[in-house]
Design a protein around this motif. Structure first.
Motif, PDB file in Angstrom:
ATOM      1  N   ARG A  21     -25.752 -30.083   6.530  1.00  0.00           N
ATOM      2  CA  ARG A  21     -24.682 -29.441   7.284  1.00  0.00           C
ATOM      3  C   ARG A  21     -23.361 -29.739   6.596  1.00  0.00           C
ATOM      4  O   ARG A  21     -23.103 -30.868   6.186  1.00  0.00           O
ATOM      5  CB  ARG A  21     -24.665 -29.941   8.736  1.00  0.00           C
ATOM      6  N   THR A  22     -22.544 -28.714   6.443  1.00  0.00           N
ATOM      7  CA  THR A  22     -21.263 -28.901   5.772  1.00  0.00           C
ATOM      8  C   THR A  22     -20.192 -29.289   6.786  1.00  0.00           C
ATOM      9  O   THR A  22     -20.401 -29.257   7.997  1.00  0.00           O
ATOM     10  CB  THR A  22     -20.826 -27.610   5.064  1.00  0.00           C
ATOM     11  N   ASP A  23     -19.018 -29.651   6.258  1.00  0.00           N
ATOM     12  CA  ASP A  23     -17.917 -30.009   7.145  1.00  0.00           C
ATOM     13  C   ASP A  23     -17.364 -28.800   7.881  1.00  0.00           C
ATOM     14  O   ASP A  23     -16.523 -28.924   8.763  1.00  0.00           O
ATOM     15  CB  ASP A  23     -16.798 -30.703   6.349  1.00  0.00           C
ATOM     16  N   ARG A  24     -17.873 -27.614   7.531  1.00  0.00           N
ATOM     17  CA  ARG A  24     -17.470 -26.392   8.245  1.00  0.00           C
ATOM     18  C   ARG A  24     -18.512 -25.970   9.273  1.00  0.00           C
ATOM     19  O   ARG A  24     -18.434 -24.883   9.841  1.00  0.00           O
ATOM     20  CB  ARG A  24     -17.220 -25.270   7.242  1.00  0.00           C
ATOM     21  N   GLY A  25     -19.520 -26.815   9.464  1.00  0.00           N
ATOM     22  CA  GLY A  25     -20.538 -26.529  10.465  1.00  0.00           C
ATOM     23  C   GLY A  25     -21.634 -25.605  10.008  1.00  0.00           C
ATOM     24  O   GLY A  25     -22.486 -25.193  10.800  1.00  0.00           O
ATOM     25  N   GLU A  26     -21.661 -25.248   8.714  1.00  0.00           N
ATOM     26  CA  GLU A  26     -22.693 -24.370   8.193  1.00  0.00           C
ATOM     27  C   GLU A  26     -23.871 -25.207   7.695  1.00  0.00           C
ATOM     28  O   GLU A  26     -23.701 -26.345   7.265  1.00  0.00           O
ATOM     29  CB  GLU A  26     -22.140 -23.539   7.034  1.00  0.00           C
ATOM     30  N   THR A  27     -25.072 -24.623   7.708  1.00  0.00           N
ATOM     31  CA  THR A  27     -26.215 -25.305   7.112  1.00  0.00           C
ATOM     32  C   THR A  27     -26.513 -24.671   5.756  1.00  0.00           C
ATOM     33  O   THR A  27     -26.368 -23.461   5.567  1.00  0.00           O
ATOM     34  CB  THR A  27     -27.467 -25.217   8.001  1.00  0.00           C
ATOM     35  N   VAL A  28     -26.910 -25.508   4.818  1.00  0.00           N
ATOM     36  CA  VAL A  28     -27.240 -25.079   3.469  1.00  0.00           C
ATOM     37  C   VAL A  28     -28.496 -25.822   3.032  1.00  0.00           C
ATOM     38  O   VAL A  28     -28.918 -26.791   3.653  1.00  0.00           O
ATOM     39  CB  VAL A  28     -26.092 -25.380   2.476  1.00  0.00           C
ATOM     40  N   ILE A  29     -29.095 -25.340   1.953  1.00  0.00           N
ATOM     41  CA  ILE A  29     -30.245 -26.009   1.364  1.00  0.00           C
ATOM     42  C   ILE A  29     -29.809 -26.649   0.044  1.00  0.00           C
ATOM     43  O   ILE A  29     -29.179 -25.988  -0.793  1.00  0.00           O
ATOM     44  CB  ILE A  29     -31.399 -25.020   1.104  1.00  0.00           C
ATOM     45  N   VAL A  30     -30.133 -27.912  -0.126  1.00  0.00           N
ATOM     46  CA  VAL A  30     -29.800 -28.644  -1.347  1.00  0.00           C
ATOM     47  C   VAL A  30     -31.091 -28.956  -2.091  1.00  0.00           C
ATOM     48  O   VAL A  30     -32.045 -29.472  -1.505  1.00  0.00           O
ATOM     49  CB  VAL A  30     -29.055 -29.956  -1.032  1.00  0.00           C
ATOM     50  N   LYS A  31     -31.132 -28.603  -3.382  1.00  0.00           N
ATOM     51  CA  LYS A  31     -32.264 -28.960  -4.234  1.00  0.00           C
ATOM     52  C   LYS A  31     -31.743 -29.823  -5.368  1.00  0.00           C
ATOM     53  O   LYS A  31     -30.643 -29.598  -5.884  1.00  0.00           O
ATOM     54  CB  LYS A  31     -32.948 -27.715  -4.803  1.00  0.00           C
ATOM     55  N   ARG A  78     -28.110 -30.646  -9.453  1.00  0.00           N
ATOM     56  CA  ARG A  78     -28.119 -30.234  -8.039  1.00  0.00           C
ATOM     57  C   ARG A  78     -27.727 -28.769  -7.911  1.00  0.00           C
ATOM     58  O   ARG A  78     -26.915 -28.259  -8.690  1.00  0.00           O
ATOM     59  CB  ARG A  78     -27.132 -31.053  -7.219  1.00  0.00           C
ATOM     60  N   VAL A  79     -28.306 -28.125  -6.903  1.00  0.00           N
ATOM     61  CA  VAL A  79     -27.929 -26.763  -6.570  1.00  0.00           C
ATOM     62  C   VAL A  79     -27.897 -26.632  -5.058  1.00  0.00           C
ATOM     63  O   VAL A  79     -28.719 -27.238  -4.353  1.00  0.00           O
ATOM     64  CB  VAL A  79     -28.909 -25.734  -7.189  1.00  0.00           C
ATOM     65  N   ILE A  80     -26.916 -25.897  -4.553  1.00  0.00           N
ATOM     66  CA  ILE A  80     -26.791 -25.647  -3.121  1.00  0.00           C
ATOM     67  C   ILE A  80     -27.056 -24.167  -2.878  1.00  0.00           C
ATOM     68  O   ILE A  80     -26.414 -23.303  -3.479  1.00  0.00           O
ATOM     69  CB  ILE A  80     -25.396 -26.047  -2.595  1.00  0.00           C
ATOM     70  N   LEU A  81     -28.028 -23.910  -1.994  1.00  0.00           N
ATOM     71  CA  LEU A  81     -28.486 -22.544  -1.745  1.00  0.00           C
ATOM     72  C   LEU A  81     -28.204 -22.119  -0.314  1.00  0.00           C
ATOM     73  O   LEU A  81     -28.074 -22.950   0.592  1.00  0.00           O
ATOM     74  CB  LEU A  81     -30.000 -22.448  -1.994  1.00  0.00           C
ATOM     75  N   GLN A  82     -28.170 -20.831  -0.125  1.00  0.00           N
ATOM     76  CA  GLN A  82     -28.078 -20.249   1.211  1.00  0.00           C
ATOM     77  C   GLN A  82     -29.270 -20.713   2.045  1.00  0.00           C
ATOM     78  O   GLN A  82     -30.405 -20.731   1.571  1.00  0.00           O
ATOM     79  CB  GLN A  82     -28.086 -18.729   1.082  1.00  0.00           C
ATOM     80  N   ASP A  83     -29.013 -21.100   3.286  1.00  0.00           N
ATOM     81  CA  ASP A  83     -30.088 -21.459   4.207  1.00  0.00           C
ATOM     82  C   ASP A  83     -30.613 -20.182   4.857  1.00  0.00           C
ATOM     83  O   ASP A  83     -29.861 -19.446   5.494  1.00  0.00           O
ATOM     84  CB  ASP A  83     -29.561 -22.422   5.276  1.00  0.00           C
ATOM     85  N   LEU A  84     -31.894 -19.911   4.699  1.00  0.00           N
ATOM     86  CA  LEU A  84     -32.490 -18.678   5.212  1.00  0.00           C
ATOM     87  C   LEU A  84     -33.059 -18.837   6.622  1.00  0.00           C
ATOM     88  O   LEU A  84     -33.705 -17.913   7.126  1.00  0.00           O
ATOM     89  CB  LEU A  84     -33.588 -18.203   4.260  1.00  0.00           C
TER      90      LEU A  84
END
Length: 363
Positions: A21-31, A78-84
Motif C-alpha cells: 500500500r502506498t502513502d496515497r492509499g493505493e495498492t500495488v504489486i512489488v516484484k 525491483r519493479v512496481i506493477l499495477q495491482d489487478l
C-alpha cells in the motif's frame, strides 16, 4: 524511478512478490529479483524482460492485456506493477469449483492468449529494440525455445523405454522442429508460461482477463501458447474438451476461441493445414520435453500423479495431432511411448476416459 512510498506489505508466497500500500492509499504489486525454479535465465535478465514486455504492450501497442509498470529500478532489482485485484488466478477457481462454474472465464483465458498473439504479430523488431535498451538479448534464443533443447536431446528417452525410432519418425521429427523454429507469420509475443495460473480473472461479473508473469517473455511460434488448451501442463491430469460435450451444461470450446482470436491478427491461423501441423508440432514438442523427466519420475513412489500425468500428456499430444490429421509418425510414437510407460509403471495405467477436463494433479 518515481517516488512511491510503500507503507504496508503482504508477501505473496512462494514468489518474490508482495502487495503493498502506498502513502496515497493505493495498492500495488512489488516484484524483486531472487532465485527461480527455472534456472535458464539470470535474475537480472528476467526482470529486464518483464519490464520491457509489459511496457511494450502498454506503451508501444497500447494493449490492455497485462499489468502496467508503474516504476522500475533495474539496478536495485525491483519493479512496481499495477495491482489487478480483485482479479484472482484462474487455476485456483478451477481447482475449487470445477470447470462448469468457470467456463466463461476459461474461454476468456483462451481469448486473451489468442489476442496477445494477434496484437503482437509483426512487432518483434519494436519489442527487441525496447528490450535491448535494458540489456543484451538474443531473439533467436527466444524464438527457438524448447526446439533447441529437443534438437540437443532428440529422442533419447525412447531408447530407455525400449521404443524403436524409425527413419520415418526421425524425418518427421526434424520437419516438426523446423516448423516451430521458423514461425513465419506465426511469430508473436508469449509470456513464456501460458498456463491458467498466469491469468487473472474476476470471480464475479465480467471476466476482464489479464495475463501476468512475463519474466520469460519473447517472440516465438504462436502455437506454443495453444498447447495448454490441448495438453495438460504441470498442474493438471487432463485438459482436453470432448468433441461432443455431454451433460446439461456444454463445456467451453476453448481451442476454437483461441484460434479465432489469433486469426484476427494472424489470418494464416484459418488455414486448417498450416494451423494443424503447427499445433501438432507444438503439442508433441511439449510432450517430448516433459518426457525428459523420466529419470526423476522413475525415482518417485508408486501412485504419484506425476507418473500418470506423463502418460496423459503423451496421449493428449497424440490425440491433438490425430484430430488435425497431422504428423502421423509422431502420433504413433507418442502412443507407443505412453504404452511403454503404462507397462513400466502399472500405477500409471489410468483410464483417460474417466478424467474430466481440468482434473487437478495431486501434489
Amino acid at each position: 524511478m518515481p517516488v512511491i512510498k510503500l507503507v504496508e506489505w503482504t508477501r505473496l508466497e512462494p514468489w518474490r512478490v508482495a502487495r503493498a500500500r502506498t502513502d496515497r492509499g493505493e495498492t500495488v504489486i512489488v516484484k524483486w529479483m531472487g532465485p527461480h525454479a527455472d534456472g535458464r535465465r539470470a535474475e537480472a535478465w528476467r526482470l529486464c524482460t518483464e519490464v520491457a514486455a509489459l511496457r511494450f504492450l502498454a506503451e508501444d501497442l497500447r494493449v490492455d492485456l497485462a499489468p502496467r509498470v508503474l516504476a522500475a529500478d533495474i539496478s536495485a532489482g525491483r519493479v512496481i506493477l499495477q495491482d489487478l485485484a480483485p482479479r484472482v488466478a484462474l487455476d485456483g477457481l478451477l481447482r475449487s469449483d470445477g470447470i462448469a462454474a468457470h467456463a466463461v472465464r476459461l474461454e476468456a483465458f483462451a481469448r486473451a492468449r489468442g489476442e496477445l498473439g494477434a496484437l503482437t504479430a509483426g512487432q518483434a523488431g519494436l519489442y527487441y529494440r525496447r528490450r535491448a535498451d535494458l540489456g543484451q538479448v538474443d531473439p533467436e534464443t527466444d524464438r527457438l525455445g524448447r526446439v533447441a533443447r529437443l534438437r540437443e536431446e532428440g529422442l533419447s528417452q525412447a531408447e530407455a523405454l525400449g521404443v524403436t525410432i524409425s527413419g520415418a519418425v526421425e524425418r518427421e521429427f526434424a520437419r516438426a522442429l523446423s516448423e516451430l523454429a521458423d514461425p513465419g507469420p506465426f511469430l508473436v509475443l508469449s509470456n513464456g508460461d501460458p498456463e491458467t495460473n498466469n491469468v487473472l480473472v474476476r470471480a464475479d461479473g465480467p471476466t476482464d482477463a489479464r495475463l501476468i508473469d512475463f519474466e520469460f517473455a519473447g517472440f516465438t511460434h504462436a502455437l506454443h501458447d495453444a498447447v495448454c488448451l490441448h495438453v495438460p501442463g504441470p498442474a493438471w491430469m487432463w485438459v482436453s474438451m470432448p468433441a461432443q460435450p455431454g451433460g446439461s451444461a456444454p463445456l467451453p470450446q476453448v481451442a476454437e476461441t483461441y484460434r479465432r482470436a489469433l486469426a484476427t491478427g494472424v489470418p494464416q491461423a484459418e488455414d486448417d493445414r498450416l494451423y494443424g501441423v503447427a499445433l501438432a508440432a507444438a503439442c508433441v514438442a511439449f510432450a517430448l520435453t516433459r518426457l525428459s523427466r523420466l529419470p526423476t519420475l522413475d525415482g518417485r513412489p508408486a501412485g504419484e500423479d506425476s507418473r500418470a500425468q506423463l502418460v496423459t500428456t503423451l496421449e493428449a499430444a497424440a490425440d491433438t495431432a490425430r484430430a488435425h490429421h497431422a504428423l502421423p509418425q509422431l502420433t504413433g510414437l507418442c502412443r507407443r511411448l505412453a504404452e511403454a510407460l503404462r507397462s513400466r509403471w502399472p500405477d500409471a495405467d489410468v483410464d483417460i476416459a474417466a478424467l474430466a477436463p481440468y482434473t487437478p494433479r495431486r501434489r
